[in-house]
Write a protein that holds these residues in place. Structure first.
Motif, PDB file in Angstrom:
ATOM      1  N   MET A   1      52.478  43.909  36.643  1.00 46.77           N
ATOM      2  CA  MET A   1      51.157  43.293  36.789  1.00 46.77           C
ATOM      3  C   MET A   1      50.275  43.619  35.600  1.00 46.77           C
ATOM      4  O   MET A   1      50.260  44.741  35.118  1.00 46.77           O
ATOM      5  N   LYS A   2      49.539  42.610  35.170  1.00 50.21           N
ATOM      6  CA  LYS A   2      48.635  42.890  34.051  1.00 50.21           C
ATOM      7  C   LYS A   2      47.386  43.609  34.557  1.00 50.21           C
ATOM      8  O   LYS A   2      47.026  43.474  35.719  1.00 50.21           O
ATOM      9  N   PRO A   3      46.773  44.368  33.705  1.00 53.86           N
ATOM     10  CA  PRO A   3      45.575  45.112  34.130  1.00 53.86           C
ATOM     11  C   PRO A   3      44.420  44.171  34.438  1.00 53.86           C
ATOM     12  O   PRO A   3      44.332  43.080  33.886  1.00 53.86           O
ATOM     13  N   VAL A   4      43.565  44.634  35.327  1.00 53.15           N
ATOM     14  CA  VAL A   4      42.375  43.859  35.669  1.00 53.15           C
ATOM     15  C   VAL A   4      41.459  43.824  34.448  1.00 53.15           C
ATOM     16  O   VAL A   4      41.239  44.836  33.803  1.00 53.15           O
ATOM     17  N   ILE A   5      40.968  42.627  34.125  1.00 51.89           N
ATOM     18  CA  ILE A   5      40.095  42.550  32.958  1.00 51.89           C
ATOM     19  C   ILE A   5      38.733  43.150  33.278  1.00 51.89           C
ATOM     20  O   ILE A   5      38.382  43.349  34.439  1.00 51.89           O
ATOM     21  N   ASP A   6      37.988  43.413  32.272  1.00 56.17           N
ATOM     22  CA  ASP A   6      36.727  44.115  32.403  1.00 56.17           C
ATOM     23  C   ASP A   6      35.612  43.167  32.828  1.00 56.17           C
ATOM     24  O   ASP A   6      34.879  42.656  31.996  1.00 56.17           O
ATOM     25  N   TYR A   7      35.512  42.922  34.110  1.00 58.90           N
ATOM     26  CA  TYR A   7      34.454  42.061  34.609  1.00 58.90           C
ATOM     27  C   TYR A   7      33.120  42.761  34.526  1.00 58.90           C
ATOM     28  O   TYR A   7      33.038  43.972  34.608  1.00 58.90           O
ATOM     29  N   LEU A   8      32.092  41.968  34.439  1.00 57.92           N
ATOM     30  CA  LEU A   8      30.733  42.501  34.532  1.00 57.92           C
ATOM     31  C   LEU A   8      30.544  43.210  35.875  1.00 57.92           C
ATOM     32  O   LEU A   8      30.158  44.357  35.920  1.00 57.92           O
ATOM     33  N   PRO A   9      30.797  42.537  36.971  1.00 56.05           N
ATOM     34  CA  PRO A   9      30.620  43.205  38.261  1.00 56.05           C
ATOM     35  C   PRO A   9      31.923  43.831  38.728  1.00 56.05           C
ATOM     36  O   PRO A   9      32.994  43.443  38.286  1.00 56.05           O
ATOM     37  N   GLU A  10      31.793  44.804  39.599  1.00 54.69           N
ATOM     38  CA  GLU A  10      32.983  45.376  40.212  1.00 54.69           C
ATOM     39  C   GLU A  10      33.219  44.662  41.523  1.00 54.69           C
ATOM     40  O   GLU A  10      32.736  45.069  42.562  1.00 54.69           O
ATOM     41  N   ILE A  11      33.934  43.577  41.459  1.00 52.04           N
ATOM     42  CA  ILE A  11      34.189  42.774  42.644  1.00 52.04           C
ATOM     43  C   ILE A  11      35.585  43.087  43.148  1.00 52.04           C
ATOM     44  O   ILE A  11      36.544  43.040  42.382  1.00 52.04           O
ATOM     45  N   SER A  12      35.692  43.388  44.427  1.00 53.52           N
ATOM     46  CA  SER A  12      37.002  43.721  44.962  1.00 53.52           C
ATOM     47  C   SER A  12      37.846  42.459  45.102  1.00 53.52           C
ATOM     48  O   SER A  12      37.329  41.348  45.200  1.00 53.52           O
ATOM     49  N   GLN A  13      39.151  42.663  45.116  1.00 54.60           N
ATOM     50  CA  GLN A  13      40.072  41.548  45.252  1.00 54.60           C
ATOM     51  C   GLN A  13      39.817  40.776  46.546  1.00 54.60           C
ATOM     52  O   GLN A  13      39.900  39.560  46.579  1.00 54.60           O
ATOM     53  N   ALA A  14      39.475  41.502  47.616  1.00 58.02           N
ATOM     54  CA  ALA A  14      39.212  40.851  48.896  1.00 58.02           C
ATOM     55  C   ALA A  14      38.019  39.905  48.799  1.00 58.02           C
ATOM     56  O   ALA A  14      38.039  38.798  49.339  1.00 58.02           O
ATOM     57  N   VAL A  15      36.971  40.353  48.106  1.00 56.25           N
ATOM     58  CA  VAL A  15      35.786  39.501  47.946  1.00 56.25           C
ATOM     59  C   VAL A  15      36.140  38.273  47.119  1.00 56.25           C
ATOM     60  O   VAL A  15      35.751  37.144  47.449  1.00 56.25           O
ATOM     61  N   ILE A  16      36.895  38.479  46.048  1.00 57.33           N
ATOM     62  CA  ILE A  16      37.298  37.344  45.209  1.00 57.33           C
ATOM     63  C   ILE A  16      38.059  36.320  46.045  1.00 57.33           C
ATOM     64  O   ILE A  16      37.760  35.129  46.008  1.00 57.33           O
ATOM     65  N   GLU A  17      39.017  36.793  46.844  1.00 55.51           N
ATOM     66  CA  GLU A  17      39.814  35.865  47.645  1.00 55.51           C
ATOM     67  C   GLU A  17      38.942  35.105  48.647  1.00 55.51           C
ATOM     68  O   GLU A  17      39.120  33.917  48.871  1.00 55.51           O
ATOM     69  N   ARG A  18      37.993  35.797  49.251  1.00 57.37           N
ATOM     70  CA  ARG A  18      37.103  35.149  50.206  1.00 57.37           C
ATOM     71  C   ARG A  18      36.245  34.078  49.510  1.00 57.37           C
ATOM     72  O   ARG A  18      36.060  32.979  50.023  1.00 57.37           O
ATOM     73  N   GLN A  19      35.750  34.427  48.331  1.00 55.64           N
ATOM     74  CA  GLN A  19      34.907  33.482  47.597  1.00 55.64           C
ATOM     75  C   GLN A  19      35.721  32.260  47.155  1.00 55.64           C
ATOM     76  O   GLN A  19      35.205  31.148  47.140  1.00 55.64           O
ATOM     77  N   VAL A  20      36.975  32.477  46.793  1.00 55.38           N
ATOM     78  CA  VAL A  20      37.836  31.353  46.401  1.00 55.38           C
ATOM     79  C   VAL A  20      38.045  30.428  47.603  1.00 55.38           C
ATOM     80  O   VAL A  20      37.958  29.204  47.473  1.00 55.38           O
ATOM     81  N   ARG A  21      38.274  30.998  48.780  1.00 55.66           N
ATOM     82  CA  ARG A  21      38.468  30.171  49.980  1.00 55.66           C
ATOM     83  C   ARG A  21      37.217  29.358  50.299  1.00 55.66           C
ATOM     84  O   ARG A  21      37.296  28.239  50.783  1.00 55.66           O
ATOM     85  N   ARG A  22      36.057  29.930  50.021  1.00 56.20           N
ATOM     86  CA  ARG A  22      34.794  29.229  50.283  1.00 56.20           C
ATOM     87  C   ARG A  22      34.438  28.239  49.180  1.00 56.20           C
ATOM     88  O   ARG A  22      33.412  27.556  49.268  1.00 56.20           O
ATOM     89  N   GLY A  23      35.218  28.239  48.112  1.00 52.11           N
ATOM     90  CA  GLY A  23      34.939  27.322  47.021  1.00 52.11           C
ATOM     91  C   GLY A  23      33.872  27.811  46.068  1.00 52.11           C
ATOM     92  O   GLY A  23      33.380  27.062  45.229  1.00 52.11           O
ATOM     93  N   LYS A  24      33.509  29.092  46.198  1.00 55.00           N
ATOM     94  CA  LYS A  24      32.460  29.632  45.324  1.00 55.00           C
ATOM     95  C   LYS A  24      33.035  30.241  44.050  1.00 55.00           C
ATOM     96  O   LYS A  24      32.311  30.428  43.074  1.00 55.00           O
ATOM     97  N   PHE A  25      34.303  30.598  44.113  1.00 55.81           N
ATOM     98  CA  PHE A  25      35.031  31.018  42.921  1.00 55.81           C
ATOM     99  C   PHE A  25      36.199  30.063  42.760  1.00 55.81           C
ATOM    100  O   PHE A  25      36.692  29.508  43.741  1.00 55.81           O
ATOM    101  N   ILE A  26      36.650  29.889  41.532  1.00 58.19           N
ATOM    102  CA  ILE A  26      37.921  29.216  41.315  1.00 58.19           C
ATOM    103  C   ILE A  26      38.791  30.127  40.461  1.00 58.19           C
ATOM    104  O   ILE A  26      38.285  31.030  39.795  1.00 58.19           O
ATOM    105  N   ILE A  27      40.088  29.885  40.523  1.00 55.99           N
ATOM    106  CA  ILE A  27      40.994  30.651  39.677  1.00 55.99           C
ATOM    107  C   ILE A  27      41.410  29.754  38.513  1.00 55.99           C
ATOM    108  O   ILE A  27      42.003  28.701  38.718  1.00 55.99           O
TER     109      ILE A  27
END
Ligand SMILES: [Zn+2]
Length: 84
Positions: A1-27
């Motif tokens: 697995m590649k390392p997590v890039i240096d995001y501005l916020p410390e967003i957990s993977q669970a939050v990212i997945e939830r936001q993607v399901r809601r359409g607020k984040f995209i991959i």
């Protein structure tokens, strides 16, 4: 697995997945991007595009920097024009 890039916020993977399901984040290209609620564009989660917002679940402002700045400047312009 590649390392997590240096995001501005410390967003957990669970939050990212939830936001993607809601359409607020995209991959995009395996990296999460947040969709701006103002311009509907998605931008990488870095300080180049977003202001931090510690009270937010995604740790970023809901508007991208561009929208935030343009609104602020527009308001300032309107205020100056209206009062003089
Ligand atoms: Zn925007």
């Amino acid at each position: 697995m590649k390392p997590v890039i240096d995001y501005l916020p410390e967003i957990s993977q669970a939050v990212i997945e939830r936001q993607v399901r809601r359409g607020k984040f995209i991959i995009a290209d395996d990296e999460p991007e947040k969709v701006c609620t103002q311009c509907d564009e998605s931008w990488p989660l870095t300080s180049e595009f977003w202001y931090g917002e510690s009270s937010s679940q995604t740790k970023t402002h809901s508007w991208c920097k561009g929208c935030y700045l343009s609104t602020r400047y527009a308001k300032r312009r309107a205020k100056r024009g209206g009062n003089e």
